[in-house]
Design a protein around this motif. Structure first.
Motif, PDB file in Angstrom:
ATOM      1  N   LEU A 523       0.832  -1.203   0.000  1.00  0.00           N
ATOM      2  CA  LEU A 523       0.000   0.000   0.000  1.00  0.00           C
ATOM      3  C   LEU A 523       0.864   1.250   0.000  1.00  0.00           C
ATOM      4  O   LEU A 523       0.564   2.233  -0.687  1.00  0.00           O
ATOM      5  N   GLN A 524       1.922   1.226   0.765  1.00  0.00           N
ATOM      6  CA  GLN A 524       2.803   2.383   0.863  1.00  0.00           C
ATOM      7  C   GLN A 524       3.413   2.754  -0.488  1.00  0.00           C
ATOM      8  O   GLN A 524       3.596   3.934  -0.792  1.00  0.00           O
ATOM      9  N   TYR A 525       3.671   1.728  -1.316  1.00  0.00           N
ATOM     10  CA  TYR A 525       4.349   1.981  -2.585  1.00  0.00           C
ATOM     11  C   TYR A 525       3.423   1.883  -3.792  1.00  0.00           C
ATOM     12  O   TYR A 525       3.889   1.711  -4.902  1.00  0.00           O
ATOM     13  N   GLY A 526       2.091   2.010  -3.577  1.00  0.00           N
ATOM     14  CA  GLY A 526       1.217   2.270  -4.709  1.00  0.00           C
ATOM     15  C   GLY A 526       0.257   1.188  -5.131  1.00  0.00           C
ATOM     16  O   GLY A 526      -0.520   1.413  -6.063  1.00  0.00           O
ATOM     17  N   LEU A 527       0.260   0.011  -4.496  1.00  0.00           N
ATOM     18  CA  LEU A 527      -0.661  -1.027  -4.943  1.00  0.00           C
ATOM     19  C   LEU A 527      -2.112  -0.666  -4.628  1.00  0.00           C
ATOM     20  O   LEU A 527      -3.029  -1.178  -5.258  1.00  0.00           O
ATOM     21  N   GLY A 528      -2.330   0.219  -3.672  1.00  0.00           N
ATOM     22  CA  GLY A 528      -3.687   0.645  -3.346  1.00  0.00           C
ATOM     23  C   GLY A 528      -4.238   1.688  -4.286  1.00  0.00           C
ATOM     24  O   GLY A 528      -5.380   2.145  -4.106  1.00  0.00           O
ATOM     25  N   LEU A 529      -3.473   2.083  -5.300  1.00  0.00           N
ATOM     26  CA  LEU A 529      -3.917   3.078  -6.270  1.00  0.00           C
ATOM     27  C   LEU A 529      -4.497   2.374  -7.490  1.00  0.00           C
ATOM     28  O   LEU A 529      -3.845   1.537  -8.106  1.00  0.00           O
ATOM     29  N   SER A 530      -5.727   2.691  -7.828  1.00  0.00           N
ATOM     30  CA  SER A 530      -6.359   2.069  -8.996  1.00  0.00           C
ATOM     31  C   SER A 530      -5.780   2.631 -10.284  1.00  0.00           C
ATOM     32  O   SER A 530      -5.218   3.739 -10.313  1.00  0.00           O
ATOM     33  N   LEU A 531      -5.924   1.867 -11.360  1.00  0.00           N
ATOM     34  CA  LEU A 531      -5.475   2.341 -12.676  1.00  0.00           C
ATOM     35  C   LEU A 531      -6.228   3.605 -13.065  1.00  0.00           C
ATOM     36  O   LEU A 531      -5.646   4.544 -13.617  1.00  0.00           O
ATOM     37  N   LEU A 532      -7.515   3.655 -12.765  1.00  0.00           N
ATOM     38  CA  LEU A 532      -8.324   4.830 -13.076  1.00  0.00           C
ATOM     39  C   LEU A 532      -7.763   6.072 -12.398  1.00  0.00           C
ATOM     40  O   LEU A 532      -7.581   7.124 -13.037  1.00  0.00           O
ATOM     41  N   GLU A 533      -7.457   5.966 -11.121  1.00  0.00           N
ATOM     42  CA  GLU A 533      -6.963   7.132 -10.388  1.00  0.00           C
ATOM     43  C   GLU A 533      -5.561   7.519 -10.846  1.00  0.00           C
ATOM     44  O   GLU A 533      -5.233   8.696 -10.947  1.00  0.00           O
ATOM     45  N   ARG A 534      -4.721   6.529 -11.139  1.00  0.00           N
ATOM     46  CA  ARG A 534      -3.355   6.854 -11.576  1.00  0.00           C
ATOM     47  C   ARG A 534      -3.353   7.589 -12.898  1.00  0.00           C
ATOM     48  O   ARG A 534      -2.621   8.577 -13.082  1.00  0.00           O
ATOM     49  N   LEU A 535      -4.174   7.127 -13.843  1.00  0.00           N
ATOM     50  CA  LEU A 535      -4.219   7.797 -15.145  1.00  0.00           C
ATOM     51  C   LEU A 535      -4.750   9.216 -15.018  1.00  0.00           C
ATOM     52  O   LEU A 535      -4.250  10.144 -15.664  1.00  0.00           O
ATOM     53  N   MET A 536      -5.780   9.406 -14.188  1.00  0.00           N
ATOM     54  CA  MET A 536      -6.341  10.749 -14.030  1.00  0.00           C
ATOM     55  C   MET A 536      -5.374  11.669 -13.295  1.00  0.00           C
ATOM     56  O   MET A 536      -5.409  12.892 -13.475  1.00  0.00           O
ATOM     57  N   ARG A 537      -4.501  11.089 -12.492  1.00  0.00           N
ATOM     58  CA  ARG A 537      -3.530  11.898 -11.748  1.00  0.00           C
ATOM     59  C   ARG A 537      -2.298  12.232 -12.564  1.00  0.00           C
ATOM     60  O   ARG A 537      -1.756  13.358 -12.484  1.00  0.00           O
ATOM     61  N   ASP A 538      -1.824  11.267 -13.390  1.00  0.00           N
ATOM     62  CA  ASP A 538      -0.519  11.410 -14.027  1.00  0.00           C
ATOM     63  C   ASP A 538      -0.565  11.677 -15.525  1.00  0.00           C
ATOM     64  O   ASP A 538       0.444  12.099 -16.092  1.00  0.00           O
ATOM     65  N   ASN A 539      -1.676  11.397 -16.189  1.00  0.00           N
ATOM     66  CA  ASN A 539      -1.741  11.519 -17.638  1.00  0.00           C
ATOM     67  C   ASN A 539      -2.500  12.784 -18.017  1.00  0.00           C
ATOM     68  O   ASN A 539      -3.652  12.975 -17.619  1.00  0.00           O
ATOM     69  N   ALA A 540      -1.868  13.643 -18.813  1.00  0.00           N
ATOM     70  CA  ALA A 540      -2.469  14.925 -19.177  1.00  0.00           C
ATOM     71  C   ALA A 540      -3.775  14.761 -19.948  1.00  0.00           C
ATOM     72  O   ALA A 540      -4.630  15.652 -19.923  1.00  0.00           O
ATOM     73  N   LEU A 541      -3.944  13.632 -20.649  1.00  0.00           N
ATOM     74  CA  LEU A 541      -5.165  13.429 -21.424  1.00  0.00           C
ATOM     75  C   LEU A 541      -6.406  13.400 -20.543  1.00  0.00           C
ATOM     76  O   LEU A 541      -7.502  13.749 -20.993  1.00  0.00           O
ATOM     77  N   TYR A 542      -6.227  12.992 -19.291  1.00  0.00           N
ATOM     78  CA  TYR A 542      -7.378  12.776 -18.420  1.00  0.00           C
ATOM     79  C   TYR A 542      -7.489  13.844 -17.331  1.00  0.00           C
ATOM     80  O   TYR A 542      -8.252  13.683 -16.385  1.00  0.00           O
ATOM     81  N   LYS A 543      -6.754  14.919 -17.484  1.00  0.00           N
ATOM     82  CA  LYS A 543      -6.824  16.013 -16.525  1.00  0.00           C
ATOM     83  C   LYS A 543      -7.687  17.146 -17.077  1.00  0.00           C
ATOM     84  O   LYS A 543      -7.932  17.240 -18.275  1.00  0.00           O
ATOM     85  N   LYS A 544      -8.120  18.009 -16.178  1.00  0.00           N
ATOM     86  CA  LYS A 544      -8.899  19.171 -16.603  1.00  0.00           C
ATOM     87  C   LYS A 544      -8.009  20.189 -17.300  1.00  0.00           C
ATOM     88  O   LYS A 544      -6.841  20.373 -16.947  1.00  0.00           O
ATOM     89  N   ASN A 545      -8.570  20.844 -18.289  1.00  0.00           N
ATOM     90  CA  ASN A 545      -7.875  21.926 -18.967  1.00  0.00           C
ATOM     91  C   ASN A 545      -7.769  23.121 -18.025  1.00  0.00           C
ATOM     92  O   ASN A 545      -8.767  23.547 -17.437  1.00  0.00           O
ATOM     93  N   GLU A 546      -6.564  23.634 -17.848  1.00  0.00           N
ATOM     94  CA  GLU A 546      -6.363  24.719 -16.892  1.00  0.00           C
ATOM     95  C   GLU A 546      -7.124  25.987 -17.284  1.00  0.00           C
ATOM     96  O   GLU A 546      -7.547  26.749 -16.414  1.00  0.00           O
ATOM     97  N   GLU A 547      -7.309  26.227 -18.572  1.00  0.00           N
ATOM     98  CA  GLU A 547      -7.986  27.444 -19.007  1.00  0.00           C
ATOM     99  C   GLU A 547      -9.503  27.318 -18.912  1.00  0.00           C
ATOM    100  O   GLU A 547     -10.182  28.183 -18.361  1.00  0.00           O
ATOM    101  N   SER A 548     -10.053  26.230 -19.431  1.00  0.00           N
ATOM    102  CA  SER A 548     -11.510  26.064 -19.450  1.00  0.00           C
ATOM    103  C   SER A 548     -12.051  25.463 -18.158  1.00  0.00           C
ATOM    104  O   SER A 548     -13.235  25.637 -17.826  1.00  0.00           O
ATOM    105  N   GLY A 549     -11.202  24.737 -17.442  1.00  0.00           N
ATOM    106  CA  GLY A 549     -11.663  24.081 -16.233  1.00  0.00           C
ATOM    107  C   GLY A 549     -12.497  22.841 -16.494  1.00  0.00           C
ATOM    108  O   GLY A 549     -13.164  22.341 -15.579  1.00  0.00           O
ATOM    109  N   ASN A 550     -12.467  22.322 -17.731  1.00  0.00           N
ATOM    110  CA  ASN A 550     -13.273  21.159 -18.097  1.00  0.00           C
ATOM    111  C   ASN A 550     -12.382  20.019 -18.575  1.00  0.00           C
ATOM    112  O   ASN A 550     -11.246  20.227 -19.013  1.00  0.00           O
TER     113      ASN A 550
END
Length: 693
Positions: A523-550
């Motif tokens: 858990l300490q080293y990341g096994l408790g992190l789901s693939l969904l959450e990791r992609l939304m956290r680390d991949n720019a494709l799944y993040k909000k646009n800083e200008e539009s907020g969407n």
């Protein structure tokens, strides 16, 4: 002269002696009792202490000019309660010639009693007797508790600045008053502090525990049927055994796939278990070989940042997840040993005489986790001569608190009622092996160079192992992917999804319950992190646009309309986790039906938070918890709903309109028992439709 004696007695400087006469304190020095956790500044050889034992051993400073610093009560409570967890016997013991008794009598240092009527005083008396040969100074006492329910009554106010001297044979009484306004369990800890003569002697502390219990007749019916017997860790010594395989259940698959893709074993290396025992830290107990391996595992020794601490990339992806899964399996082996049963009986199944039923308390809560097709090992408790025959039983069916097992004909034919067995649970490594294999086939999918969309299930395992070609499916949907760990999620992808043409859709909520794992290191080293959450956290494709907020709706769709909750319930999670974007779409008439219920503390807020002082209990050999005080409050609310339904504009209720949520199987059992025993509630038609679980 009488006025002087009265003044001396008032300030604890004199008191009447047994047999007549007056005892007057005539010490030439004035003793100031300072904070016992603080060491004097000139005692440089001793650091500040944080335990009652050190506090008791610290001599009080004798300087008259020093300013006393009294210990805050909250800090005192924290320190004493912490010490009780680590050295209870020492704190409970009478010492220094002081003997503390109570009425009611304490058992093992604890005064426990039941209050039959609410809002009536109940008295506990503590008698402090000096049985020593020298005088002793009673310096301080307090009831350590979080709720103001225990006022103290005494003849004189004893403080560190104004202590009370007890001559040999003299006693003093402290009275504790209980007045309870609600049902439940109300514990408190009484703390007594003494300082013997002569000046500079070590301070002594003695503790007594108290607990008042107020309960209804219903609580008597729901109390534990037998004292809880916790699991006793057994020492397993190597023995010679003979294994007799059992009968597995018939496959429930409609179409049988031939396994064409060989599955590796993926066993963890032996040295990793030694490292895990020391939490991946260096230790003098490690052998030279294990210490050498530590440099290739520990995150502190590999630049840059080590395998477990570095940024997850394609080149380290498989190696890192292999390591995390190995750590998880090591912990799972430890945990499942705690569920082993000893001197356990089985019964022959009534519906299928070839099966034996084994009662497994806690199986409904996955303690232990047992699924159809898993295997258990049993041996006769009476067998002591090696080699010992061990029978493997395959799980045919899992029920609430039992499993149906298929054993060899040898055991079934020779089975006798009340025969006792030792039961050992085993891990089903098949899902773990599938997760290991999936790592090698996913780099191009999970680390794409261009745009792409990114729970484990038995059909998926069969498809992959059955040789279904990559690209056979155009789309893979993983529902509730926020609850699946990354290795579990990618099993549905590995070997099935084409890295360029295939479409992977993850549906889930990363703000809700995430993956559940056993290993703190994993858990300490990341096994408790789901693939969904990791992609939304680390991949720019799944993040909000800083200008539009969407979000980019080509890759992320966020559902905003909520059809389940009242605004009062939705408000807090909406603000904390969903950026205040969720919208209330629940039916207005349904969600406002009980807005004017007379039992609401505030009619504008349709949520009731009912705090209580309950006690979590277990019974017999079941690991599941229950809390009788919570059930008493629950029944009280159900009675109020029954009495007020259909009145003053409140609609009528049906049992199916009510849901009771609890995570513990034993609490479910006790609630259902309570519902059946309340005559008023049984006037409801179809009470069995009231959902509990």
């Amino acid at each position: 002269m009488p006025g002087v004696i009265h003044a001396l007695r008032k300030f604890n400087r004199a008191r009447a002696r047994q047999g007549g006469g007056v005892y007057v304190r005539v010490e030439p020095d004035v003793r100031v009792y300072c904070d016992q956790w603080r060491r004097p500044k000139d005692h440089k050889q001793d650091g500040p202490s944080s335990s009652p034992q050190k506090m008791a051993e610290a001599p009080a400073p004798s300087s008259v000019s020093s300013t006393p610093v009294l210990t805050p009560k909250k800090r005192l409570a924290t320190e004493v309660l912490h010490k009780l967890r680590t050295n209870k016997k020492e704190l409970m013991a009478d010492k220094g010639g002081v003997v503390i008794t109570s009425d009611p009598t304490a058992t093992n240092g604890k005064v426990q009693f039941t209050v039959n009527q609410l809002k009536e005083d109940f008295i506990v008396r503590f008698n402090i007797l000096n049985q020593g040969t020298n005088s002793i100074h009673f310096t301080y006492y307090a009831a350590l508790h979080r709720i103001r329910r225990f006022p103290l009554v005494a003849e004189r106010r004893v403080t560190r600045a104004c202590p009370l001297s007890l001559c040999p044979g003299e006693s003093y009484e402290v009275v504790v008053q209980y007045r309870l306004n609600s049902y439940g369990h109300f514990p408190a800890t009484m703390y007594f502090e003494f300082c013997p003569d002569p000046p500079g002697s070590k301070t002594l502390c003695i503790v007594r525990e108290m607990e008042a219990i107020a309960r209804t007749p219903l609580a008597m019916d729901l109390e534990p049927v037998a004292p809880y017997k916790p699991y006793q860790v057994a020492t397993y010594e190597p023995v010679s055994t003979v294994m007799v395989e059992g009968v597995p259940p018939e496959s429930s698959a409609v179409q049988h796939l031939k396994m064409t893709l060989k599955l590796g074993d993926y066993r963890y290396p032996a040295y990793l278990k030694d490292l895990a025992k020391r939490r991946l830290e260096d230790s003098r107990y490690h052998s030279p070989t294990v210490r050498q391996k530590l440099t290739s595992v520990s995150s502190l020794r590999l630049p840059p940042g080590g395998l477990l601490n570095c940024l997850l990339k394609m080149r380290n992806y498989a190696q890192r997840l292999h390591l995390l899964l190995h750590l998880e399996e090591i912990q799972m082996e430890v945990d499942i040993r705690k569920c082993d049963l000893h001197s356990q009986t089985m019964t022959r199944d009534r519906g299928n005489k070839k099966l034996l039923n084994l009662r497994v308390p806690g199986v409904a809560e996955n303690r232990p986790s047992v699924l159809r097709g898993d295997r258990l090992r049993v041996s006769k408790s009476e067998d002591t001569v090696q080699p010992i025959t061990v029978y493997t039983g395959s799980v045919h069916r899992v029920e609430l608190d039992s499993v149906k097992l298929g054993f060899s004909k040898k055991l079934v034919q020779n089975f006798i009622s009340n025969m006792k067995f030792s039961v050992e649970f085993t891990l089903n490594r098949f899902p773990m092996k599938m997760q290991h294999r999936a790592k090698h086939q996913l780099e191009e999918v999970l680390f794409p160079s261009g745009p792409g969309k990114t729970s484990i299930s038995l059909p998926t395992l069969r498809l992959v192992s059955g040789g279904v070609p990559s690209g056979h499916f155009t789309h893979v949907f993983v529902d509730e992917s926020g609850q699946a760990s990354e290795p579990e999620c990618i099993v549905a992808v590995a070997g099935l999804l084409h890295p360029q043409k295939g479409q992977l859709v993850l549906a889930g909520d990363p703000q809700q319950l995430g993956p559940i794992h056993r290993s703190p290191l994993a858990l300490q080293y990341g096994l408790g992190l789901s693939l969904l959450e990791r992609l939304m956290r680390d991949n720019a494709l799944y993040k909000k646009n800083e200008e539009s907020g969407n979000y980019d709706n080509r890759f992320v769709t966020k559902l905003l309309q909520n059809y389940r909750s009242r605004p009062a319930i939705l408000k807090i999670p909406n603000e904390l986790f969903y950026e205040n974007e969720l919208q209330v779409f629940a039916d207005t008439q349904e969600r406002q039906a009980y807005c004017y219920w007379e039992r609401l503390p505030r009619r504008s807020f349709q949520v009731i938070f009912n705090g209580l002082m309950g006690k979590d209990e277990r019974e017999a050999n079941s690991p599941s918890f229950f809390n009788v005080s919570e059930i008493e409050v629950l029944v009280e609310y159900l009675n109020k709903l029954w009495q007020t339904q259909g009145k003053k504009g409140i609609p009528k209720l049906c049992p199916k309109d009510i849901g009771i949520i609890t995570p513990y199987r034993k609490q479910v059992e006790k609630i259902r028992k309570a519902l059946k025993s309340i005559s008023k509630l049984n006037q409801w038609n179809d009470l069995q439709e009231l959902k509990v679980g």
